[in-house]
Scaffold this active site. Structure first.
Site, PDB file in Angstrom:
ATOM      1  NE  ARG A  30      -3.571   2.352   2.580  1.00 45.63           N
ATOM      2  CZ  ARG A  30      -4.167   2.838   3.664  1.00 45.63           C
ATOM      3  NH1 ARG A  30      -3.963   2.287   4.842  1.00 45.63           N
ATOM      4  NH2 ARG A  30      -4.961   3.879   3.573  1.00 45.63           N
ATOM      5  CG  HIS A  31      -0.910   4.862  -0.908  1.00 49.02           C
ATOM      6  ND1 HIS A  31      -1.109   5.644   0.202  1.00 49.02           N
ATOM      7  CD2 HIS A  31      -2.128   4.388  -1.253  1.00 49.02           C
ATOM      8  CE1 HIS A  31      -2.383   5.658   0.517  1.00 49.02           C
ATOM      9  NE2 HIS A  31      -3.034   4.895  -0.357  1.00 49.02           N
ATOM     10  CG  ASP A 293      -7.248   1.227   1.676  1.00 48.97           C
ATOM     11  OD1 ASP A 293      -7.462   1.552   0.484  1.00 48.97           O
ATOM     12  OD2 ASP A 293      -7.846   1.741   2.640  1.00 48.97           O
TER      13      ASP A 293
END
Ligand SMILES: *[C@@H]1O[C@H](CO)[C@@H](O)[C@H](O)[C@H]1NC(C)=O
Ligand SMILES: *[C@@H]1O[C@H](CO)[C@@H](O)[C@H](O)[C@H]1NC(C)=O
Ligand SMILES: *[C@@H]1O[C@H](CO)[C@@H](O)[C@H](O)[C@H]1NC(C)=O
Ligand SMILES: *[C@@H]1O[C@H](CO)[C@@H](O)[C@H](O)[C@H]1NC(C)=O
Ligand SMILES: *[C@@H]1O[C@H](CO)[C@@H](O)[C@H](O)[C@H]1NC(C)=O
Length: 391
Positions: A30-31, A293
């Site tokens: 996830r970022h 997410d």
């Protein structure tokens, strides 16, 4: 570090510990920390939100910094395991692919910059409608939509969130918000959550209190991780217990929209197939996929991971967190899979703690229902490939 733990536990059961060799690593990430996504925060509270320098949903400098720590840690870990050389890896040994959103692109670049400094590693970017990272419904049949709506409603009905709603209502001073004064939505406990029509090519959505709560809590989390001063994190109203109480709302929201198997599998299928191709047909030593997410949550449900708890975190898909697939070879020529959730704890994020082999991020063993692991967290690679072929 990991091998060390593995060796240690093997040592306890057999006299001659076996050195496993790490052959490949595939990461779904996830970022990192971004500014809040929602444009509607001002409607849900009369209290002033802190100012963000970034555009909505953009990675922040803190996010870049935190991801750099991860990149640095991963290269040291993988060099230590002998998977990657000191200095620059061969071009074909690393593959990095990111969703085209600013926050995923910039996160991937931040990782690469610190993992492989000066190495000119390309970050491949999908196009805007990249199916791999678009958490959209695909199945357009009425039967499917009906089944999904029923499942979502089931999950929604199973939630018991009154004390969480009540707490957030107080923190937001919700009764004094525009939402209450102009839209007459004044009661998070009593107002209706509405599951919206399922539409192919779009995300599943639910509107109402759960969605509102998710928006607020997401903003609180980003304030906390980004290092805002205490009065600027949920106006100084939170402690550990309260974080836990509020996080149930976010988890509930995510469970409604992403956590029924039939829906998650349908949404995540392009990503699962993309990863299947990497696992079965490629032999790149290190692969990094940078998404959201929604990708991780639908992936873990769609692939039928066993439920997991991530210590020192409040989320099932923490910011900057990574599902790390490792392919290991033993002395008998047998291959094994191990999977860890590798993520920074809430305090590692807030403090921006340096990560190293001595002070690693959190490692949590994950298990697929169809690929049971032994005591050391390994499942035969064959079993994994077999389950992949069913997708
Ligand atoms: C960096 O990599 C790209 C793509 O592989 C290549 O076109 C470019 O010439 C490289 N730059 C340097 C300085 O090596
Ligand atoms: C769509 O959903 C229906 C109902 O669950 C299922 O029978 C069908 O196989 C699905 N189609 C595809 C292409 O997955
Ligand atoms: C939650 O609160 C609402 C409104 O106060 C009430 O109607 C409902 O029965 C409560 N649910 C539970 C499980 O306590
Ligand atoms: C958090 O704050 C609440 C309300 O003030 C209090 O009841 C609770 O004991 C506190 N928990 C911790 C861990 O400090
Ligand atoms: C999905 O739902 C199951 C069953 O309620 C739960 O155990 C699991 O933790 C949830 N998964 C995620 C990723 O939230």
């Amino acid at each position: 570090m990991l091998t060390f733990c593995v060796l240690l536990s093997v040592l306890l059961v057999q006299a001659v510990p076996e050195k496993l060799i790490l052959e490949r690593v595939v990461v779904l990430s996830r970022h990192n920390v971004r500014s809040p996504l929602s444009q509607h925060l001002a409607e849900i509270t009369p209290r002033p939100w802190p100012h963000w320098d970034e555009k909505s949903g953009y990675l922040t400098p803190k996010g870049v910094y935190l991801e750099g720590l991860m990149g640095d840690f991963f290269s040291k870990w993988l060099q230590n395991e002998g998977l990657l050389p000191q200095g620059c890896p061969e071009k074909d040994d690393v593959f990095v692919y990111a969703n085209s959103k600013q926050r995923t692109k910039v996160t991937a670049r931040a990782f690469v910059l610190k993992a492989f400094p000066g190495c000119n590693i390309t970050v491949h970017i999908g196009d805007k409608s990249d199916p791999v990272f678009s958490p959209f419904v695909h199945n357009n049949t009425d039967t499917f939509k009906k089944e999904v709506l029923e499942k979502m409603q089931e999950v929604l009905d199973s939630l018991h969130l009154n004390s969480s709603y009540e707490l957030l209502e107080n923190i937001l001073d919700y009764k004094d918000s525009d939402m209450c004064k102009t839209k007459l939505k004044c009661d998070l406990e009593m107002d209706m959550n509405k599951i919206n029509e399922i539409t192919a090519g779009e995300k599943p959505t639910v509107t109402g209190p759960l969605k509102i709560c998710n928006t607020a809590i997401d903003a609180f989390k980003m304030e906390y991780y980004n290092g805002f001063s205490v009065p600027d994190v949920a106006w100084g109203e939170l402690n550990n217990t309260r974080w836990e109480t509020l996080s149930k709302l976010m988890e509930g929201y995510h469970n409604v929209i992403f956590n029924s198997t039939i829906l998650a599998k349908d949404i995540a299928l392009p990503l699962i197939k993309y990863m299947k191709d990497i696992f079965i047909n490629k032999d790149t030593k290190f692969t990094l996929l940078m998404g959201h997410d929604a990708n991780i949550l639908t992936f873990v449900t769609g692939m039928r991971f066993k439920p997991y708890i991530l210590p020192n975190q409040y989320e099932k898909a923490p910011i900057g967190g990574k599902i790390v697939f490792q392919k290991w070879l033993n002395g008998n020529g047998e291959y094994f899979l191990s999977i860890h959730y590798v993520y920074a704890s809430t305090s590692q994020l807030r403090l921006g703690s340096k990560l190293s082999l001595m002070k690693p991020p959190q490692f949590k063993v994950l298990e697929l229902q169809d690929c049971p692991v032994n005591n050391e967290g390994f499942c035969p690679w064959e079993t994994f490939e077999k389950l992949l072929r069913d997708f």
